[in-house]
Design a protein around this motif. Structure first.
Motif, PDB file in Angstrom:
ATOM      1  N   HIS A 201       0.845  -1.198   0.000  1.00 36.33           N
ATOM      2  CA  HIS A 201       0.000   0.000   0.000  1.00 36.33           C
ATOM      3  C   HIS A 201       0.879   1.246   0.000  1.00 36.33           C
ATOM      4  O   HIS A 201       1.717   1.424   0.886  1.00 36.33           O
ATOM      5  N   THR A 223      -2.575  -2.203  -3.576  1.00 31.57           N
ATOM      6  CA  THR A 223      -3.573  -1.154  -3.781  1.00 31.57           C
ATOM      7  C   THR A 223      -3.314  -0.378  -5.064  1.00 31.57           C
ATOM      8  O   THR A 223      -4.077   0.523  -5.401  1.00 31.57           O
ATOM      9  N   SER A 227      -8.550  -1.303  -4.720  1.00 32.56           N
ATOM     10  CA  SER A 227      -8.751  -0.466  -3.546  1.00 32.56           C
ATOM     11  C   SER A 227      -8.679  -1.341  -2.299  1.00 32.56           C
ATOM     12  O   SER A 227      -8.734  -2.576  -2.376  1.00 32.56           O
ATOM     13  N   LEU A 228      -8.570  -0.723  -1.133  1.00 31.88           N
ATOM     14  CA  LEU A 228      -8.591  -1.497   0.109  1.00 31.88           C
ATOM     15  C   LEU A 228      -9.912  -2.247   0.265  1.00 31.88           C
ATOM     16  O   LEU A 228      -9.948  -3.357   0.805  1.00 31.88           O
TER      17      LEU A 228
END
Length: 243
Positions: A201, A223, A227-228
């Protein structure tokens, strides 16, 4: 020949166009058409528009398909819309197999979340909350890991009590492990258990490999690709097993 006669001849020829039959779907069909064969060097705007639309539309569809090459995992539910790259499938398959083997073990958390201290109130907390919202039980340092403990020792203990271990790799995490150093033998043993998923990330796997070649050699999730929230969905599928 008068202009009027030329127009009448042209109209007569066009009336015999075979497009409704042959469709002019090829160069030979156009050439064989008694109306259009003699005018192959000229095509109206609609012909160019149709040709351009077919050519450009096909290219756009191919290049614009962001899910190209992705597929559902073996463990995905029939209604799942989560897609994985071939690399993710290869990485997560042995971990999923271990999850299935450990399903009968009592008192296990679904996930152990390892992260840098500096990320505890930001990205790590965000990922933790996303996982818990899905009903995933999470071993999280804010609740379960004593301050001042050895990072890798806590990872090892957490993995022993969890089905899957997640390492949230951020710039802060890289600084921490670079400063403390990593015992290659310990990390090698961790990775050999096929329970560890790195999640990169706001950094890259190249930067991770510079600090920890062993951890960086293990593919995971990033990421940069998802997306998370998407990563939380993949982790939910990874640890969900019907008993």
């Amino acid at each position: 020949m008068s202009c009027k006669l030329a127009i009448e001849i042209n109209n007569s020829i066009m009336a015999r166009c075979t497009a409704p039959v042959n469709g002019h779907r090829s160069a030979s069909a156009r050439a064989n058409c008694p109306a259009c064969g003699g005018y192959s060097s000229y095509r109206g705007y609609s012909d160019y528009s149709s040709s351009y639309s077919r050519s450009y539309g096909s290219t756009r569809s191919s290049s614009g398909n962001s899910s190209s090459g992705k597929t559902k995992a073996r463990w995905s539910s029939p209604t799942s819309i989560v897609l994985y790259t071939p690399s993710e499938i290869r990485t997560l398959t042995p971990i999923r197999e271990n999850v299935e083997k450990r399903i009968e073990l009592p008192d296990l958390r679904d996930v152990f979340l390892c992260h840098a201290w500096d990320d505890r109130k930001e990205s790590a907390k965000q990922l933790h909350d996303l996982l818990e919202e899905k009903g995933i039980t999470v071993w999280f340092s804010e609740k379960d890991v004593l301050l001042g403990s050895s990072l890798l020792r806590e990872i090892d203990k957490g993995l022993a009590k969890s089905r899957v271990g997640i390492v949230l790799v951020t710039p802060s995490f890289l600084k921490r492990i670079k400063g403390e150093g990593i015992a290659d033998k310990e990390l090698s043993a961790l990775l050999a258990r096929d329970l560890l998923v790195p999640i990169v990330h706001e950094t890259t796997y190249d930067e991770l490999r510079e600090v920890s070649p062993l951890l960086g050699s293990r593919s995971g999730l990033s990421t940069k690709e998802d997306s998370l929230t998407d990563i939380a969905n993949k982790l939910f599928e990874l640890v969900s097993v019907e008993e």
